[in-house]
Design a protein around this motif. Sequence first.
Motif, mmCIF file in Angstrom:
data_model
loop_
_atom_site.group_PDB
_atom_site.id
_atom_site.type_symbol
_atom_site.label_atom_id
_atom_site.label_comp_id
_atom_site.label_asym_id
_atom_site.label_seq_id
_atom_site.Cartn_x
_atom_site.Cartn_y
_atom_site.Cartn_z
ATOM 1 N N LYS A 180 0.557 5.795 -0.129
ATOM 2 C CA LYS A 180 -0.458 5.949 -1.162
ATOM 3 C C LYS A 180 0.109 5.362 -2.458
ATOM 4 O O LYS A 180 1.295 5.530 -2.740
ATOM 5 N N LEU A 181 -0.735 4.707 -3.218
ATOM 6 C CA LEU A 181 -0.275 4.112 -4.456
ATOM 7 C C LEU A 181 -0.260 5.157 -5.572
ATOM 8 O O LEU A 181 -1.301 5.689 -5.955
ATOM 9 N N CYS A 182 0.935 5.452 -6.083
ATOM 10 C CA CYS A 182 1.123 6.399 -7.180
ATOM 11 C C CYS A 182 1.683 5.640 -8.382
ATOM 12 O O CYS A 182 2.323 4.600 -8.230
ATOM 13 N N GLU A 208 3.130 12.241 -9.985
ATOM 14 C CA GLU A 208 2.012 11.980 -9.074
ATOM 15 C C GLU A 208 2.521 11.795 -7.651
ATOM 16 O O GLU A 208 1.942 12.320 -6.688
ATOM 17 N N PHE A 209 3.617 11.060 -7.493
ATOM 18 C CA PHE A 209 4.228 10.878 -6.179
ATOM 19 C C PHE A 209 4.641 12.228 -5.588
ATOM 20 O O PHE A 209 4.357 12.535 -4.427
ATOM 21 N N GLN A 210 5.291 13.042 -6.414
ATOM 22 C CA GLN A 210 5.758 14.349 -5.970
ATOM 23 C C GLN A 210 4.589 15.220 -5.521
ATOM 24 O O GLN A 210 4.639 15.878 -4.474
ATOM 25 N N GLY A 255 0.789 -1.222 0.000
ATOM 26 C CA GLY A 255 0.000 0.000 0.000
ATOM 27 C C GLY A 255 0.822 1.274 0.000
ATOM 28 O O GLY A 255 0.256 2.375 0.044
ATOM 29 N N TRP A 256 2.154 1.162 -0.084
ATOM 30 C CA TRP A 256 3.050 2.313 -0.119
ATOM 31 C C TRP A 256 3.675 2.410 -1.510
ATOM 32 O O TRP A 256 3.873 1.411 -2.191
ATOM 33 N N SER A 257 3.980 3.629 -1.910
ATOM 34 C CA SER A 257 4.779 3.859 -3.124
ATOM 35 C C SER A 257 6.196 4.207 -2.697
ATOM 36 O O SER A 257 6.403 5.142 -1.919
ATOM 37 N N VAL A 258 7.155 3.458 -3.219
ATOM 38 C CA VAL A 258 8.560 3.618 -2.836
ATOM 39 C C VAL A 258 9.350 4.121 -4.034
ATOM 40 O O VAL A 258 9.271 3.543 -5.118
ATOM 41 N N ILE A 259 10.095 5.216 -3.848
ATOM 42 C CA ILE A 259 11.025 5.687 -4.873
ATOM 43 C C ILE A 259 12.451 5.466 -4.372
ATOM 44 O O ILE A 259 12.783 5.846 -3.244
ATOM 45 N N SER A 315 3.740 16.370 -1.639
ATOM 46 C CA SER A 315 3.775 17.792 -1.297
ATOM 47 C C SER A 315 2.561 18.233 -0.484
ATOM 48 O O SER A 315 2.615 19.234 0.221
ATOM 49 N N LYS A 316 1.452 17.501 -0.583
ATOM 50 C CA LYS A 316 0.240 17.872 0.149
ATOM 51 C C LYS A 316 0.368 17.571 1.637
ATOM 52 O O LYS A 316 -0.351 18.144 2.453
ATOM 53 N N GLY A 317 1.276 16.639 1.985
ATOM 54 C CA GLY A 317 1.461 16.302 3.394
ATOM 55 C C GLY A 317 0.293 15.560 4.003
ATOM 56 O O GLY A 317 0.130 15.539 5.231
#
Length: 459
Positions: A413-415, A420-422, A392-396, A426-428
């Motif tokens: 969150k899945l991006c 989209e990840f960025q 369920g996480w998006s990892v860069i 940024s919304k926190g």
Amino acid sequence: MDLFTPIVPKEKQHNHFLYMTEPGFCEPEIEVIKSWANGFIDRNGQLVQEFQTKFNSAFWELYLFACLKELGCTVDTSHETPDFLVSSSYGDFIAEAAITSHPEGFRPEWEKDHELLEKTKHKEILRLSAIRLEFSIDKKSRKYRTNYSKLPHVKNKPFVICVAPFEQPFFFLQDSLAIVRVLYGYEEVLSRRDTDGNLTIIGDSYNYRVQKKPGFNVNVGLFTNSKLKHVSAVIFNNRATWCKVRALAKTDKYPVIFSGSRAFQSDQQVGLYQFVEESPNYKETIADGLHILINPFAENPLDLKIFENREVALHNYDPKTGNYLSYLPNNFLLQRSCTTITSADHLQEFKKSLKEQNYKELEPEIWEEDDLIEFGGQIGHIHNNHMAHYKGWSVIVSLDSIDQDWSSITIQKLCYSISEFQFENSKGSYNSILLGEFFSTKEEAYIAMKKKIDEFKTT
């Protein structure tokens, strides 16, 4: 060649042909298309029937024939295959026309109810287009290898695939984004907006695959290696549509409103400007919106002098740096649409003609769990981005080009893209973890981040 006298029953005629031949409505536009066909040799005797029944493929061939002549070339259509032998002051080349069409069961481009637009995501337009463009280019590439390359008039000449998209109702919204993704793997510019609303470009993102359906990916970035070295370039124009014909037609019979944007270039500034103009004041050339996408690995390179000082965009790729490159001349046509004002009754009749049926759509994108995908690109000194979905996480995972070591960041969150990840980060609004250490390989950094996620989930 008589394109417009019907030779097939009305029930077999294409929607666009029916529309054009409605009495007293499109005479100026018909004259434009007739002028495109001047000198065109219908070598197999099928073009008229294809124009009246399939339309888009014949329309694109006629456009290419006229456009190449306008660019100063001589176009020979007498050979059975490929489509065009093109001669110029800078050498000959072979041009093969191709289009993208809707997949079986999907909504065709002529079923265009603009009320659908609000329900259509731009990224899904690009995904479907990229899938269909790759399919069409690969099909013509294989045709060259198995057939065209053996023909005497083809040997040792640059081979250019000329492709236009007609695979969905809002294909015109893709601009050149999908074809650039297919050929160079380039996905998008990464930007950041400050508190004053100013936008700053901070990097770019690449992606070398497109998901057709869960578990099945299409490889893209076709011009980033030598696998297609027999293809010298791709010619593309998403502005070669009915609006192009409208723009070139000499008519004041009914109002046509053109809106869009053009590139702006000066010594001090680069950007775009918007326009809204009404016919007959609006001006456009037949070559406006044309893109030439170069294969840097081509065994028979195309001489670009043909396109010098013309309203043509050039795209290329630098194998040494791995960077996508583009050049847009001043006033280049980036986007354009048109609206014809006829009558409310005419509009209602058109809507009634739309078929009420259920169409297939692309399945939602779902990544395989724990699969680290290469995106490339860079943000400052951070580059070689990779992304994965894990619990369920998006990892860069990225490489620091200064210290040559790897680190990682993740959000819960899945991006499906770096931008989209960025944006979501940024919304926190989501849990986020940043590794405080660096590793010598991306695999080590990824394993360390997965461990952090596992620890987070147990607390």
